[in-house]
Design a protein around this motif. Structure first.
Motif, PDB file in Angstrom:
ATOM      1  N   HIS A 277       4.406  -1.442  39.272  1.00 55.79           N
ATOM      2  CA  HIS A 277       5.705  -2.011  39.651  1.00 55.79           C
ATOM      3  C   HIS A 277       5.291  -3.399  39.119  1.00 55.79           C
ATOM      4  O   HIS A 277       4.579  -4.368  39.289  1.00 55.79           O
ATOM      5  CB  HIS A 277       5.833  -2.015  41.167  1.00 55.79           C
ATOM      6  N   ALA A 278       6.129  -3.631  37.898  1.00 56.83           N
ATOM      7  CA  ALA A 278       6.057  -4.981  37.188  1.00 56.83           C
ATOM      8  C   ALA A 278       7.328  -5.382  36.639  1.00 56.83           C
ATOM      9  O   ALA A 278       8.323  -4.732  36.256  1.00 56.83           O
ATOM     10  CB  ALA A 278       4.917  -4.946  36.198  1.00 56.83           C
ATOM     11  N   ILE A 279       7.451  -6.709  36.167  1.00 55.76           N
ATOM     12  CA  ILE A 279       8.594  -7.142  35.764  1.00 55.76           C
ATOM     13  C   ILE A 279       8.356  -6.941  34.238  1.00 55.76           C
ATOM     14  O   ILE A 279       7.230  -6.880  33.442  1.00 55.76           O
ATOM     15  CB  ILE A 279       8.795  -8.660  35.682  1.00 55.76           C
ATOM     16  N   GLY A 280       9.450  -6.565  33.348  1.00 54.64           N
ATOM     17  CA  GLY A 280       9.141  -6.313  31.973  1.00 54.64           C
ATOM     18  C   GLY A 280      10.502  -6.827  31.231  1.00 54.64           C
ATOM     19  O   GLY A 280      11.384  -7.145  31.548  1.00 54.64           O
ATOM     20  N   ARG A 281      10.246  -6.656  29.821  1.00 56.14           N
ATOM     21  CA  ARG A 281      11.443  -7.259  28.748  1.00 56.14           C
ATOM     22  C   ARG A 281      12.163  -5.765  28.162  1.00 56.14           C
ATOM     23  O   ARG A 281      11.595  -4.927  28.102  1.00 56.14           O
ATOM     24  CB  ARG A 281      10.735  -8.016  27.652  1.00 56.14           C
ATOM     25  N   SER A 282      13.253  -6.090  28.324  1.00 53.36           N
ATOM     26  CA  SER A 282      14.301  -4.880  27.609  1.00 53.36           C
ATOM     27  C   SER A 282      14.394  -5.097  26.372  1.00 53.36           C
ATOM     28  O   SER A 282      14.853  -4.195  25.365  1.00 53.36           O
ATOM     29  CB  SER A 282      15.493  -4.677  28.547  1.00 53.36           C
ATOM     30  N   ASP A 283      13.785  -6.149  25.422  1.00 59.57           N
ATOM     31  CA  ASP A 283      14.204  -6.229  24.124  1.00 59.57           C
ATOM     32  C   ASP A 283      12.979  -6.535  23.401  1.00 59.57           C
ATOM     33  O   ASP A 283      13.128  -6.975  22.102  1.00 59.57           O
ATOM     34  CB  ASP A 283      15.033  -7.615  23.966  1.00 59.57           C
ATOM     35  N   GLY A 284      11.866  -5.933  23.688  1.00 60.25           N
ATOM     36  CA  GLY A 284      10.650  -5.854  22.917  1.00 60.25           C
ATOM     37  C   GLY A 284       9.748  -7.073  23.181  1.00 60.25           C
ATOM     38  O   GLY A 284       9.921  -7.843  23.859  1.00 60.25           O
ATOM     39  N   PRO A 285       8.690  -7.213  22.400  1.00 58.58           N
ATOM     40  CA  PRO A 285       7.553  -8.222  22.547  1.00 58.58           C
ATOM     41  C   PRO A 285       8.097  -9.546  22.537  1.00 58.58           C
ATOM     42  O   PRO A 285       8.919  -9.686  21.515  1.00 58.58           O
ATOM     43  CB  PRO A 285       6.580  -7.753  21.613  1.00 58.58           C
ATOM     44  N   GLY A 286       7.552 -10.564  23.221  1.00 55.64           N
ATOM     45  CA  GLY A 286       8.046 -11.894  22.984  1.00 55.64           C
ATOM     46  C   GLY A 286       6.881 -12.673  23.509  1.00 55.64           C
ATOM     47  O   GLY A 286       5.791 -12.474  23.236  1.00 55.64           O
ATOM     48  N   ALA A 287       7.284 -13.923  23.968  1.00 58.20           N
ATOM     49  CA  ALA A 287       6.473 -15.051  24.371  1.00 58.20           C
ATOM     50  C   ALA A 287       6.714 -15.515  25.623  1.00 58.20           C
ATOM     51  O   ALA A 287       7.926 -15.744  26.030  1.00 58.20           O
ATOM     52  CB  ALA A 287       6.117 -16.151  23.222  1.00 58.20           C
ATOM     53  N   PRO A 298       0.996 -20.111  34.783  1.00 53.81           N
ATOM     54  CA  PRO A 298      -0.010 -20.305  33.811  1.00 53.81           C
ATOM     55  C   PRO A 298      -0.653 -18.904  33.521  1.00 53.81           C
ATOM     56  O   PRO A 298      -1.320 -18.334  34.224  1.00 53.81           O
ATOM     57  CB  PRO A 298      -1.010 -21.423  33.983  1.00 53.81           C
ATOM     58  N   GLY A 299      -0.880 -18.663  31.971  1.00 50.94           N
ATOM     59  CA  GLY A 299      -1.667 -17.385  31.816  1.00 50.94           C
ATOM     60  C   GLY A 299      -0.785 -16.156  31.809  1.00 50.94           C
ATOM     61  O   GLY A 299      -1.367 -14.995  31.626  1.00 50.94           O
ATOM     62  N   GLY A 300       0.552 -16.580  32.476  1.00 46.89           N
ATOM     63  CA  GLY A 300       1.071 -14.975  32.702  1.00 46.89           C
ATOM     64  C   GLY A 300       1.935 -14.463  31.523  1.00 46.89           C
ATOM     65  O   GLY A 300       2.089 -15.356  30.502  1.00 46.89           O
ATOM     66  N   TYR A 301       2.367 -13.279  31.621  1.00 47.01           N
ATOM     67  CA  TYR A 301       3.391 -12.809  30.385  1.00 47.01           C
ATOM     68  C   TYR A 301       4.111 -11.247  31.063  1.00 47.01           C
ATOM     69  O   TYR A 301       3.510 -10.629  31.479  1.00 47.01           O
ATOM     70  CB  TYR A 301       2.237 -12.324  29.362  1.00 47.01           C
ATOM     71  N   ILE A 302       5.317 -11.562  30.668  1.00 49.83           N
ATOM     72  CA  ILE A 302       6.079 -10.406  30.914  1.00 49.83           C
ATOM     73  C   ILE A 302       6.043  -9.507  29.917  1.00 49.83           C
ATOM     74  O   ILE A 302       6.441  -9.768  28.847  1.00 49.83           O
ATOM     75  CB  ILE A 302       7.653 -10.786  31.336  1.00 49.83           C
ATOM     76  N   PRO A 303       5.693  -8.109  29.762  1.00 54.05           N
ATOM     77  CA  PRO A 303       5.507  -7.170  28.850  1.00 54.05           C
ATOM     78  C   PRO A 303       6.835  -6.332  28.539  1.00 54.05           C
ATOM     79  O   PRO A 303       7.463  -6.178  29.456  1.00 54.05           O
ATOM     80  CB  PRO A 303       4.294  -6.345  29.095  1.00 54.05           C
ATOM     81  N   ALA A 304       6.948  -5.822  27.502  1.00 50.67           N
ATOM     82  CA  ALA A 304       7.620  -4.889  27.157  1.00 50.67           C
ATOM     83  C   ALA A 304       7.089  -3.644  27.214  1.00 50.67           C
ATOM     84  O   ALA A 304       5.821  -3.471  27.130  1.00 50.67           O
ATOM     85  CB  ALA A 304       8.192  -4.925  25.746  1.00 50.67           C
TER      86      ALA A 304
END
Length: 427
Positions: A277-287, A298-304
């Motif tokens: 269960h995780a947060i994601g991006r609906s529009d593809g990879p980002g920053a 810090p160090g976190g990233y929301i993936p597609a």
């Protein structure tokens, strides 16, 4: 007013009613004067220039520093106005796109989450005072997306429903060894131990969460079946029947996705089930948003999903189900934001005004991202074998109903019903 800022606002704010009092005390009005008025005062020329060039970071920093204040409305209302004008994907000026490109190019350097660095990154956020989190979380201290079965559900009801929903997808049976990666304050693991009779091992890198989770296990008489360790999941060796991870994958970082799924594949038994269960991006990879990266995670990233699924495949695992929770986190964050603002004076007594402004922006911006922008939550059910779960999804609703009878019953009542075997075929 800074000429660049005025140009940006003229291009962006077509509807709504925004007034900006600039550093010289001059008022500028943007939009078509419909809707609730928002009026901000930017007190310095430096803040005007910084916001114009890098609004994703500098708007927050100006507010935190007191260089921006509200004369009408609040931060959430301002962000609503901006995002409703920008649309689902905000149009950006050329220099903003260049800044985004630089962030994407450098994101791997920002997400080096070795065991040592991961521990520091987690402590930065999760080892804040527990009294702070108690101001806005539900009584079970669930710090992740709730599951609103009805629009009128309370936060506590929705968090309980989330635990049921996850438990149902895991197909937990009494005695199953269950690993909770990123166990938080222990609420989900304790639920699994109490109502599903699982043998739970939770791991966290937060000393605060570790202490609270074990204290709760002792208080509830579950310490023999729910143990919480101050440990990185990568150091685990023993196999588990079930693995669950809620709100932790966002801290893994793109550099470590392959490592994450290789480890979970090794830890999961051949007939096991894993729910991510995780947060994601609906529009593809980002920053990562620069404010979030600098001040919150810090160090976190929301993936597609397109960044996650290939690593699941390469680890030799099978995706057996994917569900997208769209506005559930927006509603969760709304409840957190309103509770935080209602208890803002208490938060200020724990920390200070700058901290309160930082968290006000964090909660408002996060809700806005889920409500009007590109954020969502995914639940991926994963296994080694195609037949690890039933053929249809009917079992999820049936198990949720069974669990609801258990977790909603008066203390001491026996509402357990005989349960038919939940084998791989679901028969």
């Amino acid at each position: 007013m800074n000429a660049l800022l005025r140009t940006v606002l003229n291009h962006l704010i077509k509807t709504g009613d925004l007034t900006v009092t600039d550093a010289e005390g001059v008022k500028h009005r943007f939009g078509d004067k419909t809707g609730d008025p928002r009026h901000i005062h930017i007190k310095t020329r430096r803040a005007e220039r910084a916001i114009a060039i890098n609004p994703e970071l500098k708007l927050a920093e100006a507010y935190m520093a007191g260089d921006l204040d509200f004369l009408e409305g609040d931060m959430y209302g301002l962000l609503q106005l901006v995002f409703e004008n920008a649309g689902p994907i905000a149009a950006k000026e050329p220099w903003m796109r260049a800044i985004d490109g630089a962030r994407r190019a450098g994101r791997r350097l920002q997400q080096i989450n070795t065991i040592a660095r991961a521990s520091w990154h987690v402590r930065h956020h999760y080892d804040l005072s527990g009294d702070l989190y108690r101001l806005f979380l539900d009584p079970d201290m669930q710090y992740s997306c709730a599951y609103f079965e009805t629009p009128k559900a309370t936060l506590a009801e929705a968090q309980l429903a989330k635990k049921r929903h996850i438990a149902a997808k895991l197909l937990v049976k009494p005695g199953h060894r269950l690993l909770d990666i990123g166990c938080g304050w222990g609420g989900l693991g304790l639920y699994m131990a109490k109502y599903l009779k699982a043998d739970v091992t939770g791991v966290t890198l937060s000393e605060e969460q570790h202490a609270v989770a074990n204290e709760r296990a002792t208080e509830e008489g579950l310490s023999s079946t729910a143990r919480f360790n101050l440990q990185d999941y990568r150091s685990l060796q023993e196999p588990f029947d079930r693995i669950v991870s809620v709100g932790m994958f966002e801290h893994v970082g793109v550099n470590h996705f392959a490592e994450y799924f290789q480890h979970t594949a090794r830890l999961l038994k051949r007939d096991g089930v894993f729910l991510l269960h995780a947060i994601g991006r609906s529009d593809g990879p980002g920053a990562t948003n620069p404010f979030i990266r600098k001040y919150i995670f810090p160090g976190g990233y929301i993936p597609a999903l397109s960044e996650v699924l290939p690593h699941i495949e390469r680890a030799g695992l099978v995706v057996t189900d994917i569900e997208i929770l769209r506005l559930h986190y927006a509603e969760t964050l709304k409840a957190w934001r309103e509770a935080f603002m209602a208890n803002r004076d208490i938060a200020k007594s724990i920390y200070d005004e700058r901290f309160c402004r930082m968290w006000e922006f964090y909660l408002a911006a996060s809700e806005s991202a889920f409500r009007w922008q590109n954020m969502m939550v995914f639940q991926i059910q994963i296994a080694h074998r195609q037949d690890a779960v039933p053929l249809t999804r009917n079992y999820i609703e049936a198990e949720e109903k069974r669990l609801k009878r258990l977790d909603s019953a008066p203390r001491g009542a026996n509402t357990e019903m005989p349960v038919r075997s939940r084998g791989a075929t679901g028969k």
